[in-house]
Design a protein around this motif. Structure first.
Motif, short mmCIF file in Angstrom:
data_model
loop_
_atom_site.label_atom_id
_atom_site.label_comp_id
_atom_site.label_asym_id
_atom_site.label_seq_id
_atom_site.Cartn_x
_atom_site.Cartn_y
_atom_site.Cartn_z
N GLN A 165 1.19 -1.14 0.09
CA GLN A 165 0.11 0.40 -0.12
C GLN A 165 0.87 1.22 0.45
OE1 GLN A 165 -3.56 0.39 -0.64
NE2 GLN A 165 -2.71 -2.27 -0.59
N LYS A 166 2.64 0.97 0.42
CA LYS A 166 3.00 2.23 0.27
C LYS A 166 3.44 2.94 -1.74
CE LYS A 166 8.04 3.30 2.10
NZ LYS A 166 9.43 2.91 2.40
N ARG A 167 3.04 3.95 -0.83
CA ARG A 167 3.18 4.93 -2.88
C ARG A 167 4.64 4.44 -3.07
NH1 ARG A 167 3.88 10.53 -2.43
NH2 ARG A 167 3.68 10.49 -5.36
N ASP A 188 -3.62 4.88 -17.21
CA ASP A 188 -5.27 5.28 -16.36
C ASP A 188 -5.52 4.03 -14.84
OD1 ASP A 188 -6.05 7.13 -17.85
OD2 ASP A 188 -7.32 6.30 -19.21
N ASN A 191 -3.68 4.50 -12.34
CA ASN A 191 -3.21 6.00 -11.88
C ASN A 191 -3.99 5.56 -10.69
OD1 ASN A 191 -1.37 8.39 -12.38
ND2 ASN A 191 -2.70 8.30 -14.36
N THR A 192 -4.79 4.95 -10.30
CA THR A 192 -5.69 4.46 -9.74
C THR A 192 -5.07 3.99 -7.53
OG1 THR A 192 -6.37 2.23 -10.26
CG2 THR A 192 -7.95 3.56 -11.53
N LEU A 193 -3.78 3.33 -8.88
CA LEU A 193 -2.79 3.18 -7.23
C LEU A 193 -2.59 4.78 -6.32
CD1 LEU A 193 -0.94 0.22 -9.02
CD2 LEU A 193 -3.23 0.05 -7.62
N ARG A 194 -2.18 5.19 -7.68
CA ARG A 194 -1.86 6.57 -6.69
C ARG A 194 -0.70 7.03 -6.78
NH1 ARG A 194 -5.86 9.64 -5.62
NH2 ARG A 194 -4.26 11.25 -4.56
N HIS A 195 0.33 5.69 -7.44
CA HIS A 195 1.47 5.93 -7.25
C HIS A 195 2.46 6.79 -8.06
CE1 HIS A 195 1.93 2.21 -5.39
NE2 HIS A 195 1.39 1.81 -6.12
N GLU A 196 3.54 7.29 -8.09
CA GLU A 196 4.48 8.08 -9.19
C GLU A 196 4.64 7.43 -10.41
OE1 GLU A 196 5.53 11.21 -9.32
OE2 GLU A 196 4.74 11.59 -7.28
N ARG A 256 -2.74 13.32 -17.27
CA ARG A 256 -2.24 12.41 -16.41
C ARG A 256 -1.60 12.48 -15.21
NH1 ARG A 256 -4.82 10.67 -20.57
NH2 ARG A 256 -6.52 9.33 -20.59
N ARG A 257 -0.86 13.43 -15.32
CA ARG A 257 0.56 13.64 -14.53
C ARG A 257 1.26 12.54 -13.90
NH1 ARG A 257 -2.94 16.83 -8.75
NH2 ARG A 257 -3.42 18.26 -9.46
#
Length: 285
Positions: A165-167, A188, A191-196, A256-257
């Motif tokens: 769960q860590k970035r 996309d 991206n839902t995982l909110r990782h770089e 999408r950053r």
């Protein structure tokens, strides 16, 4: 990259590039002083600076810099289009050396490295770990990549969600060859995982310039379809459309950053390593 031994090539590339290792930092207990801040209830009393208290009669916390270690997952596109060559050098060759150099550099920084090879039949995965034996196994798996077929189907993506769960930092090396936006759809999903996410878009010089000396028939490496082209007549229109496509792709990534960089197979790896370090320095885990 003329050196065939992948581990030796990666070491020479990185050692030649780096005079010192840039390490990301966060505020916390450590050795290198960063700053003072006022004491807040709940702070660790061991961090109080008693000399500052003696001088000011106020409580201050001494903050220092410590290294942060993250998990880095390297994703390699192993669809058949990565077999595209410019001379004796293919896109997958470049992807191997780029992935190996990034892994070696990350290992030097104390980061855990994982490898995910996106194949037609599924995804080969190596969970992120931080030790030299794991790095050697990663080099071996990079050497074994044999691109074939189309891009990985969504049914196999579950392997990409198996991390912590860590970035994390996800580095995707691909030629972005797609028939129905499947790679954009994958990004996309990631991206839902909110990782770089970093995308290195690998292209070849003959592909950019439409300069395939002696060829008039071209074959799609993934579908087998062929087409006849008069390169001289088609070149100007081709370059215009390619420029439009690359700009549209850049905008999609920006929206999408996602950090995006087009990199040509005749380009030294140094700039890709600089881009990696630039992105690495932004992470604060």
């Amino acid at each position: 990259m003329a050196i065939k031994d992948l581990s030796l090539s990666a070491k020479m590339t990185v050692d030649g590039f780096m005079n010192g290792i840039n390490k990301s930092t966060v505020k916390g207990p450590g050795l290198e002083f960063s700053q003072y801040r006022s004491y807040q209830p709940g702070d660790d009393l061991r961090a109080l600076d008693w000399k500052m208290f003696a001088r000011s009669d106020r409580y201050y916390i001494r903050e220092s810099e410590v290294e942060t270690n993250i998990a880095i997952r390297i994703l390699i596109d192993a669809s058949a289009s990565m077999n595209h060559n410019d001379g004796d050098f293919t896109k997958i060759d470049y992807a191997r050396y780029l992935g190996a150099s990034l892994a070696y550099l990350a290992n030097l920084q104390g980061d855990a490295i994982g490898l995910y090879v996106l194949k037609n039949s599924g995804i080969f995965s190596m969970a992120a770990k931080q030790d030299y034996q794991h790095l050697a196994r990663l080099f071996y798996q990079l050497e074994q990549i044999n691109p074939e077929g189309n891009f990985t189907k969504p049914i196999h993506y579950k392997e990409l969600f198996a991390g912590t769960q860590k970035r994390e930092l996800l580095i995707f090396v691909t030629d972005l060859y797609q028939s129905d936006e499947e790679i954009i759809k994958l990004l996309d999903t990631l991206n839902t995982l909110r990782h770089e996410i970093v995308v290195f878009h690998v292209v070849s010089r003959n592909e950019l310039d439409l300069d395939f000396k002696g060829y008039s028939t071209f074959e799609d490496l993934e579908t087998g379809e062929t087409i006849q082209i008069d390169q001289e007549k088609a070149r100007q229109n081709y370059k215009s459309k390619l420029a439009t496509y690359l700009e549209e792709t850049r905008v999609k990534m920006l929206d999408r950053r996602i950090f995006y960089r087009t990199i040509c197979t005749d380009e030294p790896l140094d700039q890709a390593l600089r881009d990696f370090l630039k992105q690495r320095s932004k992470l604060r885990i």
